[in-house]
Every structure is written in structure tokens, then in C-alpha cells.
Design a protein around this motif. Structure first.
Motif, short mmCIF file in Angstrom:
data_model
loop_
_atom_site.label_atom_id
_atom_site.label_comp_id
_atom_site.label_asym_id
_atom_site.label_seq_id
_atom_site.Cartn_x
_atom_site.Cartn_y
_atom_site.Cartn_z
N GLN A 5 30.37 28.90 42.70
CA GLN A 5 29.36 28.41 41.77
C GLN A 5 29.50 26.90 41.57
OE1 GLN A 5 26.87 30.14 40.62
NE2 GLN A 5 26.03 28.61 39.27
N GLN A 6 30.74 26.41 41.42
CA GLN A 6 30.97 24.98 41.24
C GLN A 6 30.51 24.21 42.47
OE1 GLN A 6 31.98 23.29 38.55
NE2 GLN A 6 32.05 25.19 37.39
N GLU A 12 40.82 41.58 40.88
CA GLU A 12 39.67 41.17 40.09
C GLU A 12 39.73 39.69 39.72
OE1 GLU A 12 39.77 43.85 36.77
OE2 GLU A 12 38.85 45.48 37.89
N LEU A 13 40.92 39.21 39.36
CA LEU A 13 41.09 37.80 39.03
C LEU A 13 40.82 36.90 40.23
CD1 LEU A 13 44.25 37.91 36.74
CD2 LEU A 13 41.90 37.42 36.05
N ALA A 14 41.29 37.30 41.39
CA ALA A 14 41.06 36.52 42.60
C ALA A 14 39.56 36.48 42.94
CB ALA A 14 41.84 37.12 43.77
N LYS A 15 38.90 37.61 42.78
CA LYS A 15 37.46 37.67 43.04
C LYS A 15 36.69 36.78 42.07
CE LYS A 15 33.75 41.04 43.61
NZ LYS A 15 33.38 42.45 43.55
N LYS A 16 37.06 36.82 40.80
CA LYS A 16 36.40 36.00 39.78
C LYS A 16 36.62 34.52 40.07
CE LYS A 16 35.89 35.63 34.79
NZ LYS A 16 36.33 36.13 33.48
N LYS A 20 37.21 33.12 42.96
CA LYS A 20 36.44 32.76 44.15
C LYS A 20 34.97 32.57 43.80
CE LYS A 20 35.75 34.16 48.92
NZ LYS A 20 36.04 35.17 49.94
N GLN A 21 34.43 33.41 42.93
CA GLN A 21 33.04 33.29 42.51
C GLN A 21 32.82 32.00 41.73
OE1 GLN A 21 32.37 36.93 40.36
NE2 GLN A 21 31.67 38.04 42.17
#
Length: 53
Positions: free
Chosen positions: A25-26, A14-18, A20-21
């Protein structure tokens, strides 16, 4: 033999996915804030009688 810690693996995923998102976005915001190439060339300084330098 140690048993797998599925909660830890799930949290890491979940942390890796967050992360990456957030990077995506940046990157998206950075490309929106950059002036396009046409805008930069149209704002170039002009020489004598309006000709390009």
C-alpha cells in the motif's frame, strides 16, 4: 519432544501477511504521489526566447 504451537505459527503468518500488505500500500501511494516524468520535464525552466536551457 515439544508439540507444535499452531496458534503462534498462525499469528506470525498473519503478521507477515499484514506487513506485506502495508508495504504494498505504501509503495502504491508513493508511486501515485510522484509526478510523472512528463510533468517534470514540462515544468523545466526555459532560457532565452522560450528555448530549453
Amino acid at each position: 519432544m515439544a508439540k507444535p504451537n499452531y496458534a503462534f505459527e498462525k499469528r506470525q503468518k498473519e503478521l507477515a501477511k499484514k506487513q506485506k500488505q502495508q508495504e504494498k500500500q505504501q509503495k502504491k501511494l508513493a508511486t501515485q504521489n510522484e509526478p510523472s516524468r512528463d510533468d517534470v520535464t514540462s515544468q523545466a525552466p526555459r532560457g532565452i526566447a522560450g528555448r530549453d536551457v
